[in-house]
Design a protein around this motif. Structure first.
Motif, PDB file in Angstrom:
ATOM      1  N   ASN A 118      -2.319  -0.022 -11.303  1.00  0.00           N
ATOM      2  CA  ASN A 118      -3.357   0.835 -10.753  1.00  0.00           C
ATOM      3  C   ASN A 118      -3.566   0.462  -9.283  1.00  0.00           C
ATOM      4  N   PRO A 119      -3.320   1.381  -8.331  1.00  0.00           N
ATOM      5  CA  PRO A 119      -3.440   1.034  -6.912  1.00  0.00           C
ATOM      6  C   PRO A 119      -4.877   0.735  -6.496  1.00  0.00           C
ATOM      7  N   ILE A 120      -5.837   1.295  -7.179  1.00  0.00           N
ATOM      8  CA  ILE A 120      -7.237   1.036  -6.836  1.00  0.00           C
ATOM      9  C   ILE A 120      -7.605  -0.401  -7.173  1.00  0.00           C
ATOM     10  N   LYS A 121      -7.178  -0.853  -8.355  1.00  0.00           N
ATOM     11  CA  LYS A 121      -7.511  -2.215  -8.764  1.00  0.00           C
ATOM     12  C   LYS A 121      -6.793  -3.261  -7.923  1.00  0.00           C
ATOM     13  N   THR A 122      -5.658  -2.912  -7.361  1.00  0.00           N
ATOM     14  CA  THR A 122      -4.934  -3.883  -6.541  1.00  0.00           C
ATOM     15  C   THR A 122      -5.432  -3.896  -5.097  1.00  0.00           C
ATOM     16  N   SER A 123      -6.287  -2.940  -4.709  1.00  0.00           N
ATOM     17  CA  SER A 123      -6.767  -2.912  -3.320  1.00  0.00           C
ATOM     18  C   SER A 123      -7.712  -4.087  -3.068  1.00  0.00           C
ATOM     19  N   ARG A 124      -7.709  -4.558  -1.849  1.00  0.00           N
ATOM     20  CA  ARG A 124      -8.506  -5.734  -1.455  1.00  0.00           C
ATOM     21  C   ARG A 124     -10.008  -5.448  -1.571  1.00  0.00           C
ATOM     22  N   THR A 125     -10.425  -4.265  -1.136  1.00  0.00           N
ATOM     23  CA  THR A 125     -11.860  -3.938  -1.185  1.00  0.00           C
ATOM     24  C   THR A 125     -12.363  -3.874  -2.617  1.00  0.00           C
ATOM     25  N   HIS A 126     -11.539  -3.329  -3.517  1.00  0.00           N
ATOM     26  CA  HIS A 126     -11.951  -3.255  -4.922  1.00  0.00           C
ATOM     27  C   HIS A 126     -12.113  -4.658  -5.502  1.00  0.00           C
ATOM     28  N   GLN A 127     -11.197  -5.539  -5.164  1.00  0.00           N
ATOM     29  CA  GLN A 127     -11.285  -6.911  -5.676  1.00  0.00           C
ATOM     30  C   GLN A 127     -12.532  -7.615  -5.145  1.00  0.00           C
TER      31      GLN A 127
END
Length: 139
Positions: free
Chosen positions: A34-43
């Motif tokens: 999932n590209p959203i979960k791998t994004s820095r801001t999401h983390q």
């Protein structure tokens, strides 16, 4: 159970295709990321939410609009109660304050009227002087 198509190309320009049974979609298509979960801001946001949850600062259960409306209602009731629950001293002070403001208004009006009268008197005196001067020059 899913079937996967496997195609093999050989050097002699022959092709061999066969269906291979597979047990899961990950084997067939590879792991789904999932590209959203791998994004820095999401983390970072996820870490912040976890820390807030550990501290006991959970998310608000009410929408922001409802919170604002409730806050306004509370302020209005406080104002209404504040106006009704005045002590006798506060009421007396309010009465005196109203009387003082009325007096100040009346004094201001009186001063304006006196200023207008004073100007009228000055103009009248100037007219008398002019008339007296004309009488003396004509006689």
């Amino acid at each position: 159970m899913m079937l996967t198509l496997s195609v093999l190309y050989f050097a002699d320009n022959s092709i061999k295709a066969e269906f291979i049974p597979s047990s899961s979609a990950e084997e067939t298509f590879g792991p789904h990321v999932n590209p959203i979960k791998t994004s820095r801001t999401h983390q970072e946001l996820h870490k912040e939410l976890l820390l807030a949850h550990k501290k006991g600062k959970g998310l608000c259960s009410k929408p922001e609009l409802q919170q604002v409306l409730e806050r306004r209602r509370k302020e209005q009731t406080r104002k209404a109660e504040g106006a009704q629950a005045r002590t006798p001293l506060e009421e007396e002070l309010l009465k005196r304050q109203k009387k003082n403001t009325e007096r100040e208004k009346q004094e201001g009006e009186r001063v304006r009227e006196e200023a207008q009268l004073m100007e009228f008197v000055r103009v009248r005196q100037n007219l008398k002087k002019i008339q007296a001067f004309h009488k003396t020059t004509n006689s």
